[in-house]
Every structure is written in structure tokens, then in C-alpha cells.
Design a protein around this motif. Structure first.
Motif, short mmCIF file in Angstrom:
data_model
loop_
_atom_site.label_atom_id
_atom_site.label_comp_id
_atom_site.label_asym_id
_atom_site.label_seq_id
_atom_site.Cartn_x
_atom_site.Cartn_y
_atom_site.Cartn_z
N MET A 1 0.69 -1.15 0.14
CA MET A 1 -0.07 -0.03 0.07
C MET A 1 0.78 1.46 0.08
N ASN A 2 0.63 2.21 -1.05
CA ASN A 2 1.28 3.46 -0.99
C ASN A 2 0.53 4.51 -0.08
N VAL A 3 1.30 4.90 1.00
CA VAL A 3 0.67 5.74 2.10
C VAL A 3 0.39 7.24 1.42
N ASN A 4 1.22 7.57 0.56
CA ASN A 4 0.96 8.87 0.25
C ASN A 4 -0.20 8.94 -0.91
N GLU A 5 -0.07 7.97 -1.75
CA GLU A 5 -1.32 7.82 -2.77
C GLU A 5 -2.66 7.67 -2.02
N SER A 6 -2.62 6.85 -0.76
CA SER A 6 -3.80 6.75 -0.03
C SER A 6 -4.37 8.04 0.62
N LEU A 7 -3.60 8.87 0.85
CA LEU A 7 -3.66 9.95 1.74
C LEU A 7 -4.07 11.00 0.85
N LYS A 8 -3.50 11.24 -0.44
CA LYS A 8 -3.98 11.99 -1.26
C LYS A 8 -5.24 11.60 -2.12
N HIS A 9 -5.68 10.39 -2.25
CA HIS A 9 -6.88 10.08 -2.83
C HIS A 9 -7.97 10.42 -1.87
N GLY A 10 -7.82 9.98 -0.51
CA GLY A 10 -8.74 10.28 0.69
C GLY A 10 -8.99 11.72 0.74
N ALA A 11 -7.92 12.44 0.86
CA ALA A 11 -8.22 14.16 0.99
C ALA A 11 -8.78 14.76 -0.20
N LYS A 12 -8.53 14.01 -1.59
CA LYS A 12 -9.33 14.64 -2.84
C LYS A 12 -10.84 14.42 -2.57
N ALA A 13 -11.06 13.09 -2.25
CA ALA A 13 -12.31 12.69 -2.13
C ALA A 13 -13.03 13.54 -0.95
N GLY A 14 -12.48 13.78 0.11
CA GLY A 14 -12.94 14.25 1.24
C GLY A 14 -13.38 15.80 0.77
N LEU A 15 -12.48 16.58 0.15
CA LEU A 15 -12.75 17.91 -0.41
C LEU A 15 -13.70 17.99 -1.63
N GLN A 16 -13.64 17.16 -2.36
CA GLN A 16 -14.83 16.93 -3.27
C GLN A 16 -16.10 16.91 -2.79
N THR A 17 -16.30 16.16 -1.72
CA THR A 17 -17.61 15.75 -1.03
C THR A 17 -18.01 17.01 -0.26
N SER A 18 -17.01 17.65 0.46
CA SER A 18 -17.43 18.86 1.35
C SER A 18 -17.87 19.80 0.26
N TRP A 19 -17.29 20.06 -0.94
CA TRP A 19 -17.75 20.85 -1.87
C TRP A 19 -19.25 20.66 -2.29
N THR A 20 -19.52 19.42 -2.67
CA THR A 20 -20.95 18.93 -3.07
C THR A 20 -21.67 19.31 -1.96
N LEU A 21 -21.48 19.05 -0.66
CA LEU A 21 -22.41 19.22 0.51
C LEU A 21 -22.65 20.55 0.90
N GLY A 22 -21.28 21.26 0.81
CA GLY A 22 -21.25 22.85 1.21
C GLY A 22 -22.09 23.53 0.46
N LYS A 23 -22.33 23.16 -0.81
CA LYS A 23 -23.16 24.25 -1.94
C LYS A 23 -24.61 23.96 -1.38
N VAL A 24 -25.17 23.02 -0.61
CA VAL A 24 -26.37 22.86 -0.07
C VAL A 24 -26.43 23.37 1.33
N ILE A 25 -25.41 23.16 2.14
CA ILE A 25 -25.52 23.47 3.76
C ILE A 25 -25.44 25.06 3.93
N PHE A 26 -24.31 25.61 3.24
CA PHE A 26 -24.23 26.91 3.32
C PHE A 26 -25.44 27.89 3.28
N PRO A 27 -25.90 27.87 1.79
CA PRO A 27 -27.09 28.67 1.86
C PRO A 27 -28.35 28.28 2.45
#
Length: 316
Positions: A1-27
Motif C-alpha cells: 500500500m502506498n501511504v502517500n497515494e492513499s492520503l492523496k486520494h482520501g483528501a481529494k475525495a473528502g474535499l470533493q464531497t465537502s464542496w458538493t455538500l457545502g453548496k447545499v448546507i451554506f445557503p
């Protein structure tokens, strides 16, 4: 397992998801924060006050119900603390609010995952109303006045529209920050669990339960996320499950039917402890209702051969 790749993919998925939900939650958070300072909230309370007797509640119990459904459980509990209610009335309110609270945000987020909003609203409001009527009929005791514990409350109220708007922006911004703080680390952890093969093992452990209530194994993470951290924040895991794990439309709908009945079980149960009511029956009612309702719907809605709805969470 590549730790850096896992960290990168996890953070990217988290930020994408936060953006998707944030566009709803903020307004939505900003809108509801402003709404509570308008006459519309009082109109809603006046509208439902006459039907409170059906649920075994006095008219002013409409206040925490409206606040809880438009805002959150904390707002509802703050309102309950201002009312002189019996143990039975507080318990009925707790059950209703457990099934039906924060409707606007949580239902809108659910629609982002791919669930029709009317299904979520129908199940949550329906369960709240039916459970209150049944408890009112069955429970003949609980007439003593509830003894409230201490819950910290803020007495500072905005005094003008500038302060009201700034308060709304602050709440909305804090909601987004809280979302990112929860979702990004969660998605990183889940990415590591996937890369280590732990999720497959976890799914196998939960498979007897998921099958018993009519769902496939790949819905296990959706159920766990919703049960532990609730619909709004758990939606991050649900979105990822739909996108990557191939959760079918049927299984996703069944998972949400289960979760709208019983989600964030620790927080949403313990939050009622200071109100002086028995919380174990509250938890049992939610859990049993979720299991029975999901099994009934799953039995009626047999497994279908339709392909999984990948990417449904990103549909407009």
C-alpha cells in the motif's frame, strides 16, 4: 500500500464531497437563520398549534417542533426548556424530534445522494406523527412535570438586521468548517481502510444484518456512517459509496429509510438526557422502527436486476 497515494486520494475525495455538500448546507443554513427572525416562523407555529392535541401535546409544544424541524435538535431543546411540560409530553416531543428534525438540510443532502426528497419527508414526518399518536394512546402515565437538567444556552440575540445577517453568515460558515473537519479525515481513513482491505472484511461482518433487512453487503459503510455521525455528515460516505462501490438505487433507498428512522444514535439519544426522560426506550423505539420499516419495504420491493446507480450523488 502506498501511504502517500492513499492520503492523496482520501483528501481529494473528502474535499470533493465537502464542496458538493457545502453548496447545499451554506445557503440553507443562512436562509433558515434569517427565517427565524421573520414573522413566517410565528405563522408556522400558529398553523400547527390546533393539531397538537392529537399527539397528546399542548399548543405551545408547537414551538420546539417547528424549531427542531427547521433548525436542529439543540434549538428544539432550548425551546423545551422554556416550557412547563410533563414527562410524557417531553418524551413524545423527543420521539417526534428524533424521527423528524433539521428537515431542510438533511432532506436536501439526501437528495444529493440520489434519494427523492418526498420519500425522506414522507417517512420522517409520517413516523413522527404516527409514533406520537401511538405513545399518547398506549402510555397512560408520565403526568409528573419534567425536571430539566442544565444545558448551556446563549442569551445573546441579534438586535438589528446587520447583526442578524452576520449571525447567519457565521453559522453557515461554521457549518462548512465543521463539515470539512469531519468529512476530510473520515474519507482519508476510509481510503486507508479500502487499500488495506479492511472494508471488505467489515462488510462481511455486517452482511448477515444487511441481508436480514433486505440490502446487499456494499451498503454497510453507508449504514455505519449514518448511524454514527448522522445524515448530513454521513452523506459524504454515502456519496462515495454510490460513486465507487456500486450501491444500487434500491439498496440506497432502503439504507436511507433505515437511517431517517435511526441515525446519529449516540448524539441524538444522549442529547435528550438533560430533559429528564427515559432515553433507553427512545433508542429502542428508533432502532426497532428502523429495522421493521426497512424489512417491510425491502420485502415489498424485491431485488431488481437494474444496474447500480454510479454517480447518482452528482446528479442535479
Amino acid at each position: 500500500m502506498n501511504v502517500n497515494e492513499s492520503l492523496k486520494h482520501g483528501a481529494k475525495a473528502g474535499l470533493q464531497t465537502s464542496w458538493t455538500l457545502g453548496k447545499v448546507i451554506f445557503p440553507v443554513t443562512l436562509f433558515v437563520s434569517l427565517l427565524q427572525h421573520t414573522p413566517l416562523l410565528d405563522l408556522l407555529i400558529d398553523l400547527i398549534t390546533p393539531i397538537m392535541g392529537v399527539f397528546g401535546l399542548r399548543g405551545d409544544a408547537a414551538i420546539p417542533l417547528v424549531l427542531g424541524n427547521l433548525l436542529n435538535l439543540y434549538a428544539a431543546i432550548g425551546a423545551i426548556l422554556t416550557l412547563e411540560l410533563t414527562v410524557k409530553e417531553v418524551f413524545i416531543l423527543a420521539v417526534m424530534l428524533s424521527f423528524s428534525h433539521n428537515l431542510i438540510i438533511e432532506s436536501t443532502v439526501a437528495s444529493k445522494v440520489g434519494i427523492k426528497m418526498w420519500i425522506i419527508l414522507l417517512v420522517r414526518i409520517g413516523l413522527a406523527c404516527v409514533s406520537a399518536i401511538i405513545i399518547n394512546i398506549v402510555w397512560q402515565g408520565g403526568e409528573k412535570q419534567a425536571q430539566y437538567g442544565l444545558i448551556p444556552q446563549s442569551d445573546v440575540k441579534p438586535s438589528n438586521w446587520f447583526e442578524i445577517i452576520m449571525d447567519g453568515l457565521e453559522k453557515a460558515s461554521f457549518g462548512i468548517l465543521q463539515l470539512v473537519v469531519i468529512v476530510v479525515p473520515l474519507m482519508i481513513v476510509i481510503q486507508f481502510m479500502k487499500d488495506l482491505g479492511w472494508l471488505q472484511t467489515f462488510s462481511r461482518w455486517l452482511s448477515p444484518f444487511t441481508r436480514a433487512i433486505g440490502m446487499r453487503e456494499n451498503t454497510s459503510m453507508t449504514l455505519v456512517a449514518g448511524l454514527t455521525i448522522g445524515l448530513a455528515y454521513g452523506a459524504g460516505v454515502m456519496i462515495q459509496a454510490v460513486k465507487e462501490d456500486g450501491v444500487s438505487n434500491r439498496d440506497l433507498t432502503l439504507a436511507f429509510i433505515f437511517l431517517v428512522s435511526c441515525h446519529a444514535v449516540v448524539e441524538d439519544t444522549l442529547i435528550f438526557v438533560p430533559l429528564g426522560i427515559p432515553v433507553l426506550p427512545l433508542l429502542i423505539i428508533r432502532l426497532v422502527t428502523a429495522i421493521v420499516l426497512t424489512m417491510i419495504v425491502g420485502f415489498i420491493w424485491k431485488q431488481e436486476g437494474h444496474p447500480a446507480r454510479k454517480g447518482a450523488a452528482y446528479e442535479n
